[in-house]
Motif scaffolding. Structure first.
Motif, mmCIF file in Angstrom:
data_model
loop_
_atom_site.group_PDB
_atom_site.id
_atom_site.type_symbol
_atom_site.label_atom_id
_atom_site.label_comp_id
_atom_site.label_asym_id
_atom_site.label_seq_id
_atom_site.Cartn_x
_atom_site.Cartn_y
_atom_site.Cartn_z
ATOM 1 N N THR A 29 23.854 -3.408 64.022
ATOM 2 C CA THR A 29 23.360 -3.139 62.097
ATOM 3 C C THR A 29 23.350 -2.749 61.307
ATOM 4 O O THR A 29 22.923 -1.336 61.575
ATOM 5 C CB THR A 29 21.797 -4.349 62.862
ATOM 6 N N ASP A 30 23.468 -2.984 59.842
ATOM 7 C CA ASP A 30 23.563 -1.842 59.047
ATOM 8 C C ASP A 30 21.862 -2.667 57.556
ATOM 9 O O ASP A 30 21.159 -3.080 57.942
ATOM 10 C CB ASP A 30 24.694 -1.621 57.543
ATOM 11 N N SER A 31 23.096 -2.707 56.817
ATOM 12 C CA SER A 31 21.747 -2.949 55.759
ATOM 13 C C SER A 31 21.938 -4.558 55.499
ATOM 14 O O SER A 31 22.991 -4.796 55.586
ATOM 15 C CB SER A 31 21.986 -1.869 53.953
ATOM 16 N N THR A 32 20.536 -5.079 53.719
ATOM 17 C CA THR A 32 20.868 -6.737 54.294
ATOM 18 C C THR A 32 21.462 -7.334 52.859
ATOM 19 O O THR A 32 21.094 -5.328 51.670
ATOM 20 C CB THR A 32 19.455 -6.997 54.337
ATOM 21 N N TYR A 33 21.170 -8.384 51.981
ATOM 22 C CA TYR A 33 21.644 -8.508 51.019
ATOM 23 C C TYR A 33 22.000 -10.009 50.959
ATOM 24 O O TYR A 33 22.027 -10.195 51.968
ATOM 25 C CB TYR A 33 23.465 -7.853 50.858
ATOM 26 N N TYR A 34 22.097 -10.275 49.736
ATOM 27 C CA TYR A 34 22.130 -11.561 48.638
ATOM 28 C C TYR A 34 23.909 -12.105 49.222
ATOM 29 O O TYR A 34 24.270 -11.693 47.910
ATOM 30 C CB TYR A 34 21.196 -12.495 48.383
ATOM 31 N N GLY A 35 24.404 -12.892 49.771
ATOM 32 C CA GLY A 35 25.296 -13.485 49.083
ATOM 33 C C GLY A 35 25.713 -14.704 48.710
ATOM 34 O O GLY A 35 24.992 -15.636 49.264
ATOM 35 N N GLY A 36 26.803 -15.484 49.345
ATOM 36 C CA GLY A 36 27.029 -16.878 49.142
ATOM 37 C C GLY A 36 26.373 -17.457 50.190
ATOM 38 O O GLY A 36 26.628 -19.099 50.814
ATOM 39 N N ASN A 37 26.224 -17.443 51.518
ATOM 40 C CA ASN A 37 25.099 -17.010 52.188
ATOM 41 C C ASN A 37 23.413 -16.781 52.441
ATOM 42 O O ASN A 37 23.358 -17.089 53.309
ATOM 43 C CB ASN A 37 25.557 -17.133 54.141
ATOM 44 N N GLY A 38 23.634 -16.382 51.900
ATOM 45 C CA GLY A 38 21.950 -16.301 52.188
ATOM 46 C C GLY A 38 21.859 -14.557 52.462
ATOM 47 O O GLY A 38 22.896 -14.296 52.128
ATOM 48 N N TYR A 39 20.218 -15.289 52.676
ATOM 49 C CA TYR A 39 20.313 -13.648 52.732
ATOM 50 C C TYR A 39 21.020 -13.184 54.511
ATOM 51 O O TYR A 39 20.932 -13.723 55.574
ATOM 52 C CB TYR A 39 18.486 -13.926 53.174
ATOM 53 N N SER A 40 22.038 -12.143 54.499
ATOM 54 C CA SER A 40 22.381 -11.966 55.401
ATOM 55 C C SER A 40 22.718 -10.252 55.716
ATOM 56 O O SER A 40 22.139 -9.361 54.860
ATOM 57 C CB SER A 40 23.803 -11.994 54.963
ATOM 58 N N LEU A 41 23.105 -10.034 57.140
ATOM 59 C CA LEU A 41 23.117 -8.349 57.714
ATOM 60 C C LEU A 41 24.234 -8.607 57.901
ATOM 61 O O LEU A 41 25.193 -8.903 58.595
ATOM 62 C CB LEU A 41 22.806 -8.626 58.574
ATOM 63 N N ARG A 42 24.508 -6.854 57.454
ATOM 64 C CA ARG A 42 26.166 -5.801 57.389
ATOM 65 C C ARG A 42 26.411 -6.042 58.885
ATOM 66 O O ARG A 42 25.554 -5.040 59.391
ATOM 67 C CB ARG A 42 26.072 -5.573 56.729
ATOM 68 N N LEU A 43 27.263 -5.422 59.696
ATOM 69 C CA LEU A 43 27.470 -5.908 60.737
ATOM 70 C C LEU A 43 28.987 -4.338 60.322
ATOM 71 O O LEU A 43 29.601 -4.683 60.279
ATOM 72 C CB LEU A 43 27.594 -6.332 62.149
ATOM 73 N N ASP A 44 28.739 -3.281 61.487
ATOM 74 C CA ASP A 44 29.698 -2.350 61.030
ATOM 75 C C ASP A 44 30.376 -3.015 63.384
ATOM 76 O O ASP A 44 29.239 -1.960 64.286
ATOM 77 C CB ASP A 44 29.309 -0.928 61.771
ATOM 78 N N GLY A 45 31.599 -2.733 63.642
ATOM 79 C CA GLY A 45 31.852 -2.686 64.667
ATOM 80 C C GLY A 45 32.211 -1.404 65.523
ATOM 81 O O GLY A 45 33.160 -0.488 65.017
ATOM 82 N N MET A 46 31.844 -1.559 66.670
ATOM 83 C CA MET A 46 31.770 0.127 67.044
ATOM 84 C C MET A 46 33.426 -0.340 68.087
ATOM 85 O O MET A 46 33.303 1.522 68.974
ATOM 86 C CB MET A 46 30.719 0.187 67.273
ATOM 87 N N THR A 47 33.342 -1.001 68.501
ATOM 88 C CA THR A 47 34.461 -1.212 69.342
ATOM 89 C C THR A 47 35.796 -1.020 69.200
ATOM 90 O O THR A 47 36.331 -2.066 68.716
ATOM 91 C CB THR A 47 34.265 -2.370 70.853
ATOM 92 N N PRO A 48 36.610 0.149 69.071
ATOM 93 C CA PRO A 48 38.301 0.102 68.634
ATOM 94 C C PRO A 48 39.057 -1.339 69.065
ATOM 95 O O PRO A 48 39.051 -1.552 69.717
ATOM 96 C CB PRO A 48 38.646 1.708 69.009
ATOM 97 N N GLY A 49 39.620 -2.047 68.021
ATOM 98 C CA GLY A 49 40.859 -2.331 68.771
ATOM 99 C C GLY A 49 40.162 -4.056 68.482
ATOM 100 O O GLY A 49 40.509 -5.130 68.737
ATOM 101 N N ILE A 50 38.805 -4.172 68.295
ATOM 102 C CA ILE A 50 38.281 -5.312 69.686
ATOM 103 C C ILE A 50 37.234 -5.807 68.133
ATOM 104 O O ILE A 50 37.393 -7.329 68.160
ATOM 105 C CB ILE A 50 37.252 -5.117 70.742
ATOM 106 N N ASN A 51 36.614 -4.736 67.706
ATOM 107 C CA ASN A 51 35.631 -5.680 66.143
ATOM 108 C C ASN A 51 35.710 -4.753 65.296
ATOM 109 O O ASN A 51 34.608 -4.730 64.557
ATOM 110 C CB ASN A 51 34.253 -5.872 67.108
ATOM 111 N N ASP A 52 35.756 -3.168 64.944
ATOM 112 C CA ASP A 52 36.046 -2.703 64.471
ATOM 113 C C ASP A 52 36.623 -3.167 62.848
ATOM 114 O O ASP A 52 36.119 -2.260 61.683
ATOM 115 C CB ASP A 52 36.979 -0.916 64.410
ATOM 116 N N ASN A 53 37.398 -4.212 62.432
ATOM 117 C CA ASN A 53 37.272 -4.937 61.728
ATOM 118 C C ASN A 53 36.404 -5.505 60.728
ATOM 119 O O ASN A 53 36.335 -6.639 60.198
ATOM 120 C CB ASN A 53 38.992 -5.888 61.226
ATOM 121 N N ALA A 54 35.161 -5.614 61.644
ATOM 122 C CA ALA A 54 33.908 -6.375 61.495
ATOM 123 C C ALA A 54 33.827 -5.957 59.492
ATOM 124 O O ALA A 54 33.453 -7.394 58.539
ATOM 125 C CB ALA A 54 33.048 -5.847 61.762
ATOM 126 N N ARG A 55 33.378 -4.966 58.654
ATOM 127 C CA ARG A 55 33.713 -5.088 57.078
ATOM 128 C C ARG A 55 34.549 -5.837 56.863
ATOM 129 O O ARG A 55 34.295 -5.992 55.922
ATOM 130 C CB ARG A 55 33.880 -3.725 56.689
#
Length: 215
Positions: A135-161
Protein backbone atom coordinates in the motif's frame (compact mmCIF):
# COMPACT_ATOMS: atom_id res chain seq x y z
CA UNK A 1 58.73 -34.44 13.24
CA UNK A 2 57.90 -32.56 10.06
CA UNK A 3 55.18 -35.08 9.28
CA UNK A 4 53.58 -34.60 12.70
CA UNK A 5 53.62 -30.81 12.32
CA UNK A 6 52.04 -31.08 8.85
CA UNK A 7 49.20 -33.25 10.16
CA UNK A 8 48.62 -30.83 13.05
CA UNK A 9 48.53 -27.84 10.70
CA UNK A 10 46.05 -29.54 8.40
CA UNK A 11 43.84 -30.38 11.37
CA UNK A 12 43.80 -26.77 12.54
CA UNK A 13 42.85 -25.57 9.06
CA UNK A 14 40.08 -28.13 8.70
CA UNK A 15 38.43 -27.41 12.07
CA UNK A 16 37.09 -23.90 11.36
CA UNK A 17 35.92 -25.02 7.92
CA UNK A 18 33.88 -27.80 9.54
CA UNK A 19 32.50 -25.42 12.17
CA UNK A 20 31.53 -22.86 9.52
CA UNK A 21 29.66 -25.47 7.49
CA UNK A 22 27.79 -26.48 10.63
CA UNK A 23 26.81 -22.87 11.40
CA UNK A 24 25.68 -22.26 7.81
CA UNK A 25 23.62 -25.43 7.83
CA UNK A 26 21.98 -24.46 11.12
CA UNK A 27 21.31 -20.90 9.89
CA UNK A 28 19.70 -22.15 6.66
CA UNK A 29 17.49 -24.55 8.58
CA UNK A 30 16.48 -21.86 11.08
CA UNK A 31 15.73 -19.30 8.39
CA UNK A 32 13.70 -21.81 6.39
CA UNK A 33 11.52 -22.72 9.35
CA UNK A 34 11.27 -19.39 11.17
CA UNK A 35 8.48 -17.93 9.03
CA UNK A 36 6.43 -21.13 9.27
CA UNK A 37 6.73 -21.13 13.05
CA UNK A 38 5.81 -17.46 13.28
CA UNK A 39 2.79 -18.01 11.04
CA UNK A 40 1.53 -20.83 13.24
CA UNK A 41 2.04 -18.71 16.36
CA UNK A 42 0.12 -15.72 14.98
CA UNK A 43 -2.66 -17.96 13.61
CA UNK A 44 -3.17 -19.48 17.06
CA UNK A 45 -2.90 -16.28 19.11
CA UNK A 46 -5.19 -14.34 16.77
CA UNK A 47 -7.84 -17.09 17.01
CA UNK A 48 -8.06 -17.37 13.23
CA UNK A 49 -9.13 -21.00 13.16
CA UNK A 50 -12.60 -21.20 11.66
CA UNK A 51 -12.23 -17.69 10.24
CA UNK A 52 -9.56 -18.24 7.62
CA UNK A 53 -7.97 -21.51 6.55
CA UNK A 54 -4.40 -21.88 7.83
CA UNK A 55 -3.09 -22.71 4.34
CA UNK A 56 -4.48 -19.41 3.07
CA UNK A 57 -3.14 -17.48 6.05
CA UNK A 58 0.28 -19.10 5.72
CA UNK A 59 0.47 -18.12 2.04
CA UNK A 60 -0.25 -14.54 3.03
CA UNK A 61 2.22 -14.62 5.90
CA UNK A 62 5.00 -15.90 3.65
CA UNK A 63 4.25 -13.07 1.22
CA UNK A 64 4.48 -10.59 4.10
CA UNK A 65 7.66 -12.18 5.47
CA UNK A 66 9.37 -12.05 2.06
CA UNK A 67 8.47 -8.42 1.26
CA UNK A 68 11.46 -6.37 2.47
CA UNK A 69 9.96 -2.94 1.76
CA UNK A 70 7.03 -3.35 4.15
CA UNK A 71 6.70 -0.65 6.81
CA UNK A 72 3.79 -1.88 8.95
CA UNK A 73 3.17 -5.07 10.90
CA UNK A 74 -0.15 -5.54 9.13
CA UNK A 75 -1.21 -8.21 6.65
CA UNK A 76 -4.26 -8.00 4.42
CA UNK A 77 -5.38 -11.19 2.72
CA UNK A 78 -7.98 -11.31 -0.07
CA UNK A 79 -9.18 -14.84 -0.75
CA UNK A 80 -10.74 -14.73 -4.20
CA UNK A 81 -11.34 -18.49 -4.12
CA UNK A 82 -14.45 -17.60 -2.10
CA UNK A 83 -17.58 -16.19 -3.76
CA UNK A 84 -18.26 -12.48 -3.43
CA UNK A 85 -21.18 -13.20 -1.11
CA UNK A 86 -18.71 -14.23 1.60
CA UNK A 87 -16.44 -11.98 3.66
CA UNK A 88 -13.11 -12.69 1.99
CA UNK A 89 -11.12 -9.57 2.96
CA UNK A 90 -9.03 -9.96 6.12
CA UNK A 91 -6.79 -7.45 7.90
CA UNK A 92 -4.56 -8.98 10.57
CA UNK A 93 -2.48 -6.98 13.04
CA UNK A 94 0.69 -9.07 13.33
CA UNK A 95 2.01 -7.04 16.25
CA UNK A 96 -1.04 -7.53 18.45
CA UNK A 97 -1.99 -10.91 16.96
CA UNK A 98 -5.49 -9.71 16.20
CA UNK A 99 -7.97 -9.85 13.35
CA UNK A 100 -8.87 -6.20 12.80
CA UNK A 101 -11.29 -6.41 9.86
CA UNK A 102 -13.13 -9.14 7.99
CA UNK A 103 -15.49 -7.88 5.32
CA UNK A 104 -16.69 -8.06 1.72
CA UNK A 105 -14.57 -7.09 -1.27
CA UNK A 106 -15.39 -6.89 -4.96
CA UNK A 107 -13.59 -8.41 -7.92
CA UNK A 108 -13.32 -7.20 -11.51
CA UNK A 109 -16.33 -7.28 -13.81
CA UNK A 110 -14.44 -9.45 -16.31
CA UNK A 111 -13.11 -11.81 -13.65
CA UNK A 112 -16.45 -13.59 -13.22
CA UNK A 113 -19.91 -13.30 -11.72
CA UNK A 114 -20.49 -14.44 -8.17
CA UNK A 115 -17.09 -16.14 -8.14
CA UNK A 116 -13.90 -14.85 -9.77
CA UNK A 117 -12.24 -17.27 -12.18
CA UNK A 118 -10.18 -15.05 -14.48
CA UNK A 119 -7.32 -12.75 -13.48
CA UNK A 120 -5.09 -10.36 -15.37
CA UNK A 121 -2.24 -7.89 -15.22
CA UNK A 122 -3.22 -6.28 -18.53
CA UNK A 123 -4.28 -2.64 -18.79
CA UNK A 124 -8.02 -2.23 -19.53
CA UNK A 125 -8.74 -5.91 -18.88
CA UNK A 126 -11.10 -4.96 -16.04
CA UNK A 127 -10.02 -8.11 -14.28
CA UNK A 128 -8.65 -8.60 -10.79
CA UNK A 129 -4.91 -9.06 -10.22
CA UNK A 130 -3.46 -11.58 -7.80
CA UNK A 131 -0.14 -11.54 -5.94
CA UNK A 132 1.56 -9.33 -3.37
CA UNK A 133 0.91 -5.60 -3.17
CA UNK A 134 2.32 -2.81 -1.03
CA UNK A 135 0.00 0.00 0.00
CA UNK A 136 1.10 3.55 -0.65
CA UNK A 137 -0.57 6.95 -0.28
CA UNK A 138 -4.20 8.08 -0.40
CA UNK A 139 -6.00 10.53 -2.68
CA UNK A 140 -9.49 11.64 -3.69
CA UNK A 141 -10.55 10.49 -7.14
CA UNK A 142 -13.56 9.38 -9.14
CA UNK A 143 -14.28 6.70 -6.53
CA UNK A 144 -13.78 9.02 -3.56
CA UNK A 145 -11.17 8.36 -0.92
CA UNK A 146 -8.76 5.82 -2.43
CA UNK A 147 -5.51 4.02 -1.67
CA UNK A 148 -2.75 3.55 -4.23
CA UNK A 149 -1.20 0.10 -4.58
CA UNK A 150 2.13 -1.09 -5.95
CA UNK A 151 2.19 -4.59 -7.42
CA UNK A 152 5.22 -6.51 -6.17
CA UNK A 153 4.79 -9.74 -8.15
CA UNK A 154 6.49 -9.44 -11.59
CA UNK A 155 4.26 -10.30 -14.51
CA UNK A 156 1.28 -10.90 -12.22
CA UNK A 157 0.37 -7.50 -10.76
CA UNK A 158 3.22 -5.11 -11.53
CA UNK A 159 0.94 -3.06 -13.79
CA UNK A 160 -1.21 -2.05 -10.83
CA UNK A 161 -0.23 1.62 -11.09
CA UNK A 162 -0.78 1.74 -14.84
CA UNK A 163 -4.14 0.03 -14.39
CA UNK A 164 -5.17 2.39 -11.55
CA UNK A 165 -5.81 -0.56 -9.26
CA UNK A 166 -6.65 1.03 -5.91
CA UNK A 167 -8.61 0.27 -2.76
CA UNK A 168 -11.79 2.36 -2.52
CA UNK A 169 -15.33 2.23 -1.22
CA UNK A 170 -18.34 1.50 -3.42
CA UNK A 171 -22.12 1.22 -2.99
CA UNK A 172 -22.06 -2.02 -4.97
CA UNK A 173 -19.69 -3.56 -2.41
CA UNK A 174 -22.25 -3.38 0.40
CA UNK A 175 -24.18 -6.30 1.88
CA UNK A 176 -27.45 -4.67 0.79
CA UNK A 177 -26.37 -5.19 -2.83
CA UNK A 178 -25.99 -8.93 -2.14
CA UNK A 179 -29.47 -9.10 -0.63
CA UNK A 180 -30.97 -7.45 -3.71
CA UNK A 181 -28.98 -9.26 -6.38
CA UNK A 182 -27.58 -12.47 -4.91
CA UNK A 183 -23.97 -11.40 -5.51
CA UNK A 184 -21.67 -8.48 -4.80
CA UNK A 185 -21.24 -5.75 -7.38
CA UNK A 186 -18.08 -5.75 -9.47
CA UNK A 187 -15.38 -3.17 -10.15
CA UNK A 188 -13.03 -2.54 -13.04
CA UNK A 189 -10.38 -4.59 -11.26
CA UNK A 190 -10.09 -2.71 -7.96
CA UNK A 191 -10.69 -4.35 -4.58
CA UNK A 192 -13.69 -2.19 -3.64
CA UNK A 193 -14.92 -2.26 -0.04
CA UNK A 194 -18.21 -1.48 1.75
CA UNK A 195 -18.63 2.28 1.95
CA UNK A 196 -19.03 2.39 5.75
CA UNK A 197 -15.72 0.61 6.31
CA UNK A 198 -13.62 1.83 3.40
CA UNK A 199 -12.09 4.94 4.95
CA UNK A 200 -11.15 3.36 8.26
CA UNK A 201 -9.67 0.31 6.55
CA UNK A 202 -7.71 2.48 4.12
CA UNK A 203 -6.37 4.63 6.96
CA UNK A 204 -5.33 1.48 8.82
CA UNK A 205 -3.45 -0.22 5.99
CA UNK A 206 -2.06 2.77 4.06
CA UNK A 207 1.66 3.60 4.05
CA UNK A 208 3.52 0.39 3.35
CA UNK A 209 1.51 -2.60 4.53
CA UNK A 210 1.25 -5.86 2.59
CA UNK A 211 -1.82 -7.06 0.73
CA UNK A 212 -1.81 -10.62 -0.55
CA UNK A 213 -4.48 -11.60 -3.08
CA UNK A 214 -4.95 -15.25 -4.00
CA UNK A 215 -7.47 -17.52 -5.70
Amino acid sequence: MKKVLLVLALSLIAMPMYASASVISHYTYTKHNKSDLLAKDVYKKANLKGVIDFKVFNEGYQAYYNTPKRKKQLLTIIDYSKPSTQKRFYVIDLKRNKLVYNTYVSHGVNSGGKTSTRFSNIVNSRQTSLGTFLTDSTYYGGNGYSLRLDGMTPGINDNARRRYIVVHGADYANESFIRRNGYLGRSWGCPALPTKLARQIIDTIKGGSVIYARA
